[in-house]
Design a protein around this motif. Structure first.
Motif, PDB file in Angstrom:
ATOM      1  N   PRO A 269     -13.689 -17.097  18.294  1.00  0.00           N
ATOM      2  CA  PRO A 269     -14.030 -18.313  17.552  1.00  0.00           C
ATOM      3  C   PRO A 269     -12.886 -19.327  17.568  1.00  0.00           C
ATOM      4  N   LYS A 270     -13.259 -20.586  17.723  1.00  0.00           N
ATOM      5  CA  LYS A 270     -12.286 -21.679  17.709  1.00  0.00           C
ATOM      6  C   LYS A 270     -12.384 -22.429  16.384  1.00  0.00           C
TER       7      LYS A 270
ATOM      8  N   LYS B 224      -5.674 -12.487  18.603  1.00  0.00           N
ATOM      9  CA  LYS B 224      -6.744 -11.766  19.288  1.00  0.00           C
ATOM     10  C   LYS B 224      -8.105 -12.029  18.641  1.00  0.00           C
ATOM     11  N   ARG B 225      -8.093 -12.475  17.377  1.00  0.00           N
ATOM     12  CA  ARG B 225      -9.349 -12.684  16.647  1.00  0.00           C
ATOM     13  C   ARG B 225      -9.802 -14.144  16.641  1.00  0.00           C
ATOM     14  N   PHE B 226      -8.835 -15.080  16.701  1.00  0.00           N
ATOM     15  CA  PHE B 226      -9.171 -16.495  16.552  1.00  0.00           C
ATOM     16  C   PHE B 226      -8.340 -17.356  17.498  1.00  0.00           C
ATOM     17  N   GLN B 227      -8.897 -18.510  17.824  1.00  0.00           N
ATOM     18  CA  GLN B 227      -8.129 -19.601  18.417  1.00  0.00           C
ATOM     19  C   GLN B 227      -8.062 -20.709  17.373  1.00  0.00           C
TER      20      GLN B 227
ATOM     21  N   ALA C  18     -13.770 -14.618   9.682  1.00  0.00           N
ATOM     22  CA  ALA C  18     -14.593 -13.776  10.556  1.00  0.00           C
ATOM     23  C   ALA C  18     -16.039 -13.734  10.096  1.00  0.00           C
ATOM     24  N   GLN C  19     -16.305 -14.071   8.838  1.00  0.00           N
ATOM     25  CA  GLN C  19     -17.663 -14.037   8.310  1.00  0.00           C
ATOM     26  C   GLN C  19     -18.506 -15.234   8.701  1.00  0.00           C
TER      27      GLN C  19
END
Length: 367
Positions: free
Chosen positions: A4-5, A32-35, A365-366
């Protein structure tokens, strides 16, 4: 699955608590989870502290003649710029840091991106918004984050939806104090060994209670107290009124020092106590910093400080009377409260970026 950006849109990229918090998060989030990218509506010094792997964008703040003409005929240069940023970055989420960027909500909806609004404000600051803008931001955001429980409660009372708590935070690793410099400041300020120094840090505004300094000085007359105020001094009548009143004050000494970036933590460290004079304050970072340095806290019940201060950390009287707050200050000065440096520092650690960032990432993340 694509990462996700998120495009964080912040007002000034300055050294206010709300923007410092975003700076700390941008240095520590899980790549690793977000941009993540940052767009500021005005250029500020916080841009110098943003990691190199986080793209930054700066909206036009001083319009050219052409932009002024475009604005006159309904084409806002800021919204035009954000359209270009979105085309280039392709964000999935626009993250409004504070209510200032909330005027961009219709554009975000037009472009089909999700909207997160991070409230760092209590009702005194809602005055800056038109009624419909405020109503839309609290009902149409995909997620609202409140920086304290009292902030979340005020949004609920106004009919807000999809509200989550994520407390404000600091980066304790940045609190570095040079003992030699602290002693130099004590000498420069001619602080006597028996003086009890109270420090307050904040912009010199009515909300922060700057105008109450003369009242505190008068009520503390005859004690060994002394007050130092750190923070931006605005060029307005309230500041001038207060400074002139302090000149003729017959109470304790009050030093108005202005912004002290290089020596900020040295000033906090030389304090014997931290005084929060705010009439309204959602969750001030300086109180976390003061607790990190094991300084007892005395404050009006102005907001997040009620949630933060626990037994052994100071006292927050249930009163808006300066005299009652001074009574609490005297208890601290006269060792009439059971204070614990360990309790203060343990509490502060709960609001370090290392402790809060996972909560913030869970919320993101939700979406």
């Amino acid at each position: 699955m694509p990462t996700p950006k998120i495009l964080i849109i912040t007002p000034y990229a300055g050294r206010t608590g709300s923007e410092m918090m975003i700076g700390y998060l941008l240095n520590r989030f899980d790549r690793k989870r977000f941009q993540m990218a940052l767009c500021t509506l005005q250029p500020g010094e916080l841009l110098n502290d943003i990691p190199k792997d986080v793209p930054t964008f700066t909206a036009p703040s001083h319009f050219s003649i052409i932009q002024k003409l475009q604005n006159k005929f309904g084409e806002n240069p800021i919204t035009s710029y954000l359209k270009k940023v979105q085309k280039a970055y392709q964000a999935d989420v626009w993250y409004f840091n504070t209510l200032v960027p909330s005027f961009l909500l219709p554009l975000a909806q037009e472009l089909g991106v999700k909207i997160v609004t991070h409230f760092h404000e209590l009702p005194m600051e809602y005055l800056a918004l038109k009624a419909d803008v405020f109503r839309n931001i609290i009902t149409q955001s995909d997620l609202i984050i409140g920086c304290s429980e009292v902030v979340c409660q005020r949004i609920r009372e106004a009919g807000g939806q999809r509200i989550e708590l994520c407390h404000s935070l600091i980066d304790q690793s940045r609190i570095q104090v040079n003992p030699t410099r602290v002693e130099e400041l004590k000498a420069d300020l001619k602080i006597k060994p028996d003086e009890f120094v109270w420090v307050m840090s904040g912009q010199a505004t009515y909300r922060k209670g700057f105008d109450l300094l003369p009242d505190f000085a008068t009520e503390l007359q005859g004690t060994r107290a002394r007050i130092i105020w750190l923070g931006q001094l605005l060029d307005d009548g309230l500041v001038e009124y207060t400074r002139q009143k302090l000149k003729h004050n017959t109470g304790i000494r009050v030093d108005v020092m202005g912004i002290q970036r290089e020596d900020y933590y040295a000033y906090l460290s030389l304090a014997n106590g931290f005084l929060l004079t705010s009439r309204e304050d959602p969750f001030p970072l300086v109180m976390i910093e003061a607790a990190t340095l094991a300084k007892p806290i005395v404050a009006f019940p102005s907001g997040g400080v009620i949630e933060f201060v626990q037994e052994g950390m100071g006292e927050v009287p249930d009163s808006w009377n300066v005299r009652d707050v001074v009574t609490s200050m005297k208890k601290v000065m006269n060792n009439q409260l059971a204070l614990s440096e360990v309790a203060s520092q343990n509490r502060a650690r709960q609001f370090d970026v290392s402790a809060i960032v996972s909560r913030w990432e869970t919320l993101m993340a939700q979406l």
